[in-house]
Enzyme design. Structure first.
Site, PDB file in Angstrom:
ATOM      1  N   GLU A  74       0.875  -1.308   0.057  1.00  0.00           N
ATOM      2  CA  GLU A  74       0.174  -0.111   0.011  1.00  0.00           C
ATOM      3  C   GLU A  74       0.907   1.160   0.114  1.00  0.00           C
ATOM      4  O   GLU A  74       0.315   2.250   0.313  1.00  0.00           O
ATOM      5  CB  GLU A  74      -1.184  -0.024   1.220  1.00  0.00           C
ATOM      6  CG  GLU A  74      -1.997  -1.142   1.127  1.00  0.00           C
ATOM      7  CD  GLU A  74      -2.835  -1.288  -0.042  1.00  0.00           C
ATOM      8  OE1 GLU A  74      -2.810  -0.404  -0.803  1.00  0.00           O
ATOM      9  OE2 GLU A  74      -3.450  -2.245   0.134  1.00  0.00           O
ATOM     10  N   HIS A  92      -3.439   1.326   8.754  1.00  0.00           N
ATOM     11  CA  HIS A  92      -4.472   0.491   8.153  1.00  0.00           C
ATOM     12  C   HIS A  92      -4.720  -0.637   8.441  1.00  0.00           C
ATOM     13  O   HIS A  92      -3.541  -1.214   8.898  1.00  0.00           O
ATOM     14  CB  HIS A  92      -4.062   0.670   6.663  1.00  0.00           C
ATOM     15  CG  HIS A  92      -4.586  -0.452   5.606  1.00  0.00           C
ATOM     16  ND1 HIS A  92      -5.932  -0.584   5.623  1.00  0.00           N
ATOM     17  CD2 HIS A  92      -4.195  -1.403   4.983  1.00  0.00           C
ATOM     18  CE1 HIS A  92      -6.459  -1.707   4.943  1.00  0.00           C
ATOM     19  NE2 HIS A  92      -5.335  -2.002   4.606  1.00  0.00           N
ATOM     20  N   HIS A  94      -7.662  -4.313   9.010  1.00  0.00           N
ATOM     21  CA  HIS A  94      -8.695  -5.209   8.487  1.00  0.00           C
ATOM     22  C   HIS A  94      -9.666  -5.559   9.466  1.00  0.00           C
ATOM     23  O   HIS A  94      -9.759  -6.687   9.673  1.00  0.00           O
ATOM     24  CB  HIS A  94      -8.211  -6.301   7.648  1.00  0.00           C
ATOM     25  CG  HIS A  94      -7.557  -6.046   6.443  1.00  0.00           C
ATOM     26  ND1 HIS A  94      -6.737  -7.091   5.710  1.00  0.00           N
ATOM     27  CD2 HIS A  94      -6.897  -4.845   5.957  1.00  0.00           C
ATOM     28  CE1 HIS A  94      -6.194  -6.376   4.557  1.00  0.00           C
ATOM     29  NE2 HIS A  94      -6.210  -5.188   4.935  1.00  0.00           N
ATOM     30  N   TYR A 113     -22.243   9.600  18.083  1.00  0.00           N
ATOM     31  CA  TYR A 113     -21.557  11.111  18.077  1.00  0.00           C
ATOM     32  C   TYR A 113     -19.948  10.764  18.132  1.00  0.00           C
ATOM     33  O   TYR A 113     -19.576  11.799  17.534  1.00  0.00           O
ATOM     34  CB  TYR A 113     -21.996  11.927  19.123  1.00  0.00           C
ATOM     35  CG  TYR A 113     -21.347  11.643  20.656  1.00  0.00           C
ATOM     36  CD1 TYR A 113     -21.760  10.819  21.236  1.00  0.00           C
ATOM     37  CD2 TYR A 113     -20.170  12.336  20.721  1.00  0.00           C
ATOM     38  CE1 TYR A 113     -21.342  10.618  22.628  1.00  0.00           C
ATOM     39  CE2 TYR A 113     -19.457  12.094  22.005  1.00  0.00           C
ATOM     40  CZ  TYR A 113     -20.113  11.284  22.836  1.00  0.00           C
ATOM     41  OH  TYR A 113     -19.464  11.103  24.154  1.00  0.00           O
ATOM     42  N   HIS A 154     -12.581  -4.671   2.127  1.00  0.00           N
ATOM     43  CA  HIS A 154     -11.107  -4.523   2.662  1.00  0.00           C
ATOM     44  C   HIS A 154     -10.921  -4.317   3.875  1.00  0.00           C
ATOM     45  O   HIS A 154     -10.275  -5.147   4.683  1.00  0.00           O
ATOM     46  CB  HIS A 154     -10.491  -3.448   1.698  1.00  0.00           C
ATOM     47  CG  HIS A 154      -8.964  -3.678   1.429  1.00  0.00           C
ATOM     48  ND1 HIS A 154      -8.094  -2.793   0.678  1.00  0.00           N
ATOM     49  CD2 HIS A 154      -7.914  -3.642   2.838  1.00  0.00           C
ATOM     50  CE1 HIS A 154      -6.845  -3.113   0.835  1.00  0.00           C
ATOM     51  NE2 HIS A 154      -6.749  -3.510   2.240  1.00  0.00           N
ATOM     52  N   TYR A 208     -12.201  18.012  23.840  1.00  0.00           N
ATOM     53  CA  TYR A 208     -12.535  16.621  24.928  1.00  0.00           C
ATOM     54  C   TYR A 208     -10.990  16.308  25.142  1.00  0.00           C
ATOM     55  O   TYR A 208     -10.301  16.040  24.261  1.00  0.00           O
ATOM     56  CB  TYR A 208     -13.381  15.657  24.006  1.00  0.00           C
ATOM     57  CG  TYR A 208     -13.407  14.437  24.698  1.00  0.00           C
ATOM     58  CD1 TYR A 208     -14.310  14.528  25.860  1.00  0.00           C
ATOM     59  CD2 TYR A 208     -12.869  13.136  24.547  1.00  0.00           C
ATOM     60  CE1 TYR A 208     -14.455  13.209  26.750  1.00  0.00           C
ATOM     61  CE2 TYR A 208     -12.911  12.042  25.468  1.00  0.00           C
ATOM     62  CZ  TYR A 208     -13.902  12.086  26.403  1.00  0.00           C
ATOM     63  OH  TYR A 208     -14.041  11.001  27.160  1.00  0.00           O
TER      64      TYR A 208
HETATM   65  P1  13P Z   1       1.224  -5.308   3.258  1.00  0.00           P
HETATM   66  O1  13P Z   1       1.821  -6.460   4.141  1.00  0.00           O
HETATM   67  O2  13P Z   1       1.950  -5.387   1.735  1.00  0.00           O
HETATM   68  O3  13P Z   1       1.126  -4.219   4.050  1.00  0.00           O
HETATM   69  O4  13P Z   1      -0.213  -5.718   2.756  1.00  0.00           O
HETATM   70  C1  13P Z   1      -1.336  -5.799   3.735  1.00  0.00           C
HETATM   71  C2  13P Z   1      -2.667  -4.939   3.669  1.00  0.00           C
HETATM   72  O5  13P Z   1      -3.263  -4.768   4.277  1.00  0.00           O
HETATM   73  C3  13P Z   1      -2.922  -4.835   2.092  1.00  0.00           C
HETATM   74  O6  13P Z   1      -3.642  -3.804   2.053  1.00  0.00           O
END
Ligand code: 13P
Length: 217
Positions: A74, A92, A94, A113, A154, A208
Protein backbone atom coordinates in the site's frame (compact mmCIF):
# COMPACT_ATOMS: atom_id res chain seq x y z
CA UNK A 1 20.09 4.52 9.92
CA UNK A 2 17.68 7.15 8.59
CA UNK A 3 14.50 7.78 10.62
CA UNK A 4 15.62 5.32 13.29
CA UNK A 5 13.16 6.53 15.91
CA UNK A 6 10.23 6.51 13.46
CA UNK A 7 11.13 3.03 12.21
CA UNK A 8 11.03 1.65 15.75
CA UNK A 9 7.75 3.48 16.30
CA UNK A 10 6.30 1.69 13.26
CA UNK A 11 7.32 -1.71 14.71
CA UNK A 12 5.78 -0.74 18.06
CA UNK A 13 2.59 0.42 16.36
CA UNK A 14 2.27 -2.85 14.41
CA UNK A 15 2.74 -4.78 17.67
CA UNK A 16 0.10 -2.59 19.34
CA UNK A 17 -2.38 -3.39 16.54
CA UNK A 18 -1.62 -7.06 17.01
CA UNK A 19 -1.97 -6.91 20.81
CA UNK A 20 -5.26 -5.05 20.60
CA UNK A 21 -6.72 -7.54 18.14
CA UNK A 22 -6.99 -4.86 15.46
CA UNK A 23 -5.43 -6.98 12.74
CA UNK A 24 -5.45 -10.49 11.37
CA UNK A 25 -2.01 -11.85 10.47
CA UNK A 26 -0.09 -9.16 8.56
CA UNK A 27 -3.24 -7.57 7.16
CA UNK A 28 -2.38 -3.96 7.82
CA UNK A 29 0.40 -1.44 7.47
CA UNK A 30 1.82 1.65 9.16
CA UNK A 31 3.83 4.62 7.92
CA UNK A 32 5.28 7.82 9.31
CA UNK A 33 6.24 10.90 7.31
CA UNK A 34 9.13 13.13 8.31
CA UNK A 35 9.69 16.08 5.99
CA UNK A 36 10.01 14.54 2.52
CA UNK A 37 10.70 11.00 3.69
CA UNK A 38 8.24 8.25 4.49
CA UNK A 39 9.09 5.18 6.59
CA UNK A 40 6.69 2.29 5.98
CA UNK A 41 6.25 -1.26 7.24
CA UNK A 42 7.60 -3.97 4.94
CA UNK A 43 5.17 -6.16 2.99
CA UNK A 44 3.88 -9.35 4.62
CA UNK A 45 6.44 -9.54 7.44
CA UNK A 46 5.02 -11.02 10.69
CA UNK A 47 4.96 -8.21 13.24
CA UNK A 48 6.52 -10.28 16.01
CA UNK A 49 9.69 -10.70 13.93
CA UNK A 50 9.80 -7.19 12.43
CA UNK A 51 12.73 -4.94 13.41
CA UNK A 52 13.35 -1.23 12.85
CA UNK A 53 15.86 -2.18 10.13
CA UNK A 54 13.12 -4.10 8.29
CA UNK A 55 11.10 -0.89 7.98
CA UNK A 56 11.86 0.78 4.65
CA UNK A 57 12.24 4.43 3.70
CA UNK A 58 10.98 6.10 0.51
CA UNK A 59 10.79 9.68 -0.66
CA UNK A 60 7.51 11.40 -1.46
CA UNK A 61 7.91 10.53 -5.15
CA UNK A 62 8.11 6.83 -4.37
CA UNK A 63 11.87 6.51 -4.84
CA UNK A 64 13.58 3.97 -2.61
CA UNK A 65 15.87 5.60 -0.04
CA UNK A 66 16.86 2.95 2.55
CA UNK A 67 16.08 -0.61 3.62
CA UNK A 68 16.35 -3.96 1.87
CA UNK A 69 12.86 -5.42 2.17
CA UNK A 70 9.93 -4.80 -0.18
CA UNK A 71 7.70 -1.99 1.09
CA UNK A 72 4.07 -2.48 2.03
CA UNK A 73 1.98 -3.08 -1.08
CA UNK A 74 0.00 0.00 0.00
CA UNK A 75 2.94 2.40 -0.47
CA UNK A 76 1.06 4.20 -3.32
CA UNK A 77 -1.91 4.70 -0.99
CA UNK A 78 0.22 6.06 1.85
CA UNK A 79 2.09 8.45 -0.48
CA UNK A 80 -1.14 9.66 -2.07
CA UNK A 81 -2.63 10.43 1.36
CA UNK A 82 0.52 12.31 2.45
CA UNK A 83 0.39 14.39 -0.75
CA UNK A 84 -3.25 15.32 -0.13
CA UNK A 85 -3.27 15.92 3.65
CA UNK A 86 -1.06 17.22 6.45
CA UNK A 87 -1.03 13.77 8.10
CA UNK A 88 2.27 12.63 9.57
CA UNK A 89 1.22 9.02 10.20
CA UNK A 90 -1.12 6.46 8.62
CA UNK A 91 -2.45 3.21 10.08
CA UNK A 92 -4.41 0.65 8.07
CA UNK A 93 -6.07 -2.55 9.28
CA UNK A 94 -8.73 -5.13 8.43
CA UNK A 95 -10.73 -5.23 11.68
CA UNK A 96 -13.99 -7.22 11.45
CA UNK A 97 -16.69 -4.65 12.25
CA UNK A 98 -15.09 -1.94 10.06
CA UNK A 99 -14.75 -4.38 7.19
CA UNK A 100 -18.27 -5.80 7.61
CA UNK A 101 -20.02 -2.42 7.84
CA UNK A 102 -18.16 -1.22 4.72
CA UNK A 103 -19.95 -3.98 2.78
CA UNK A 104 -23.43 -2.63 3.46
CA UNK A 105 -23.13 1.19 3.49
CA UNK A 106 -21.32 3.88 1.49
CA UNK A 107 -21.02 6.15 4.53
CA UNK A 108 -21.23 5.16 8.18
CA UNK A 109 -24.67 6.31 9.33
CA UNK A 110 -24.44 8.77 12.22
CA UNK A 111 -25.66 6.36 14.89
CA UNK A 112 -22.95 7.45 17.32
CA UNK A 113 -21.58 10.93 17.96
CA UNK A 114 -18.05 9.49 18.00
CA UNK A 115 -18.19 9.73 14.19
CA UNK A 116 -17.56 13.42 14.83
CA UNK A 117 -14.06 12.52 16.09
CA UNK A 118 -13.18 11.78 12.47
CA UNK A 119 -14.32 15.16 11.17
CA UNK A 120 -17.89 14.20 10.22
CA UNK A 121 -19.71 11.34 8.56
CA UNK A 122 -17.14 8.67 7.75
CA UNK A 123 -17.00 7.61 4.08
CA UNK A 124 -16.45 4.19 2.54
CA UNK A 125 -13.98 4.22 -0.35
CA UNK A 126 -15.12 2.07 -3.32
CA UNK A 127 -13.33 -1.21 -3.87
CA UNK A 128 -10.14 -1.41 -5.92
CA UNK A 129 -7.41 -4.05 -5.78
CA UNK A 130 -4.94 -3.83 -2.90
CA UNK A 131 -1.83 -1.85 -3.76
CA UNK A 132 -3.48 -0.28 -6.84
CA UNK A 133 -3.36 3.37 -7.87
CA UNK A 134 -7.17 3.33 -8.03
CA UNK A 135 -7.34 2.27 -4.39
CA UNK A 136 -4.92 5.08 -3.51
CA UNK A 137 -7.16 7.58 -5.34
CA UNK A 138 -10.45 6.34 -3.86
CA UNK A 139 -9.13 6.26 -0.29
CA UNK A 140 -7.51 9.69 -0.61
CA UNK A 141 -10.89 11.06 -1.78
CA UNK A 142 -12.72 9.34 1.09
CA UNK A 143 -10.32 10.96 3.58
CA UNK A 144 -11.01 14.52 2.41
CA UNK A 145 -11.50 16.57 5.61
CA UNK A 146 -11.62 13.33 7.59
CA UNK A 147 -9.14 11.42 9.76
CA UNK A 148 -10.63 8.01 9.05
CA UNK A 149 -12.35 6.03 6.31
CA UNK A 150 -13.49 2.52 5.49
CA UNK A 151 -12.30 0.64 2.42
CA UNK A 152 -15.00 -1.50 0.77
CA UNK A 153 -14.33 -5.26 0.78
CA UNK A 154 -11.04 -4.48 2.52
CA UNK A 155 -10.71 -2.68 5.87
CA UNK A 156 -10.15 0.67 7.55
CA UNK A 157 -7.64 3.52 7.65
CA UNK A 158 -6.88 6.32 10.09
CA UNK A 159 -4.45 9.22 9.85
CA UNK A 160 -3.01 11.64 12.37
CA UNK A 161 -0.20 13.96 13.44
CA UNK A 162 1.63 11.05 15.14
CA UNK A 163 1.53 7.25 14.85
CA UNK A 164 0.07 6.94 18.34
CA UNK A 165 -2.77 9.37 17.53
CA UNK A 166 -3.52 7.61 14.24
CA UNK A 167 -3.50 4.10 15.70
CA UNK A 168 -5.55 5.09 18.74
CA UNK A 169 -8.35 6.05 16.33
CA UNK A 170 -8.57 2.51 14.91
CA UNK A 171 -10.31 0.99 17.97
CA UNK A 172 -12.69 3.96 18.02
CA UNK A 173 -13.56 3.46 14.36
CA UNK A 174 -14.05 -0.25 15.03
CA UNK A 175 -16.32 0.60 17.99
CA UNK A 176 -18.48 2.98 15.92
CA UNK A 177 -18.88 0.27 13.27
CA UNK A 178 -19.62 -2.44 15.84
CA UNK A 179 -22.37 -0.34 17.42
CA UNK A 180 -24.02 0.27 14.08
CA UNK A 181 -23.85 -3.38 13.07
CA UNK A 182 -25.41 -4.45 16.36
CA UNK A 183 -28.21 -1.93 15.93
CA UNK A 184 -28.81 -3.16 12.36
CA UNK A 185 -28.94 -6.75 13.58
CA UNK A 186 -32.02 -5.98 15.72
CA UNK A 187 -33.95 -5.04 12.60
CA UNK A 188 -35.47 -2.07 14.47
CA UNK A 189 -35.29 1.49 13.08
CA UNK A 190 -31.97 3.11 14.03
CA UNK A 191 -31.90 6.56 15.64
CA UNK A 192 -29.48 8.74 13.67
CA UNK A 193 -28.01 12.12 14.59
CA UNK A 194 -28.95 15.15 12.49
CA UNK A 195 -26.36 17.31 10.72
CA UNK A 196 -26.77 19.89 13.47
CA UNK A 197 -26.23 17.33 16.22
CA UNK A 198 -23.12 16.10 14.45
CA UNK A 199 -21.78 19.65 14.12
CA UNK A 200 -22.37 20.20 17.84
CA UNK A 201 -20.60 16.94 18.64
CA UNK A 202 -17.66 18.03 16.49
CA UNK A 203 -17.44 21.33 18.38
CA UNK A 204 -17.63 19.48 21.71
CA UNK A 205 -14.90 17.07 20.65
CA UNK A 206 -12.45 19.86 19.83
CA UNK A 207 -11.52 20.21 23.51
CA UNK A 208 -12.40 16.76 24.76
CA UNK A 209 -9.63 15.10 26.81
CA UNK A 210 -7.55 18.27 27.11
CA UNK A 211 -6.64 18.67 30.77
CA UNK A 212 -4.30 21.30 32.20
CA UNK A 213 -0.79 19.98 32.76
CA UNK A 214 -1.42 16.70 30.96
CA UNK A 215 0.28 15.70 27.73
CA UNK A 216 -2.04 14.71 24.95
CA UNK A 217 -1.77 11.05 24.06
P1 13P B 1 1.26 -5.38 3.17
O1 13P B 1 1.73 -6.52 4.06
O2 13P B 1 1.92 -5.43 1.81
O3 13P B 1 1.35 -4.07 3.85
O4 13P B 1 -0.26 -5.66 2.81
C1 13P B 1 -1.24 -5.80 3.78
C2 13P B 1 -2.49 -5.08 3.42
O5 13P B 1 -3.24 -4.79 4.31
C3 13P B 1 -2.81 -4.74 2.03
O6 13P B 1 -3.89 -3.86 2.00
Amino acid sequence: MLMEKERQEIVDTCLFMQREGLIVGTAGNVSIRKDDLVAISPSGVPYETMTAEDVVVYDMDGNHVEGVLKPSSELPLHLSVYHATDAKAITHNHAPASTALGLVVDEIPTSHYYSAMFGGQIRVAPYAGFGSDDLAKFVTEALKDRTGALMKNHGAITIGPTASKAVNMLPILEYVCEIHLRAMATGAPIALLSDEQMENAKAGMANYGKQPGRDEK
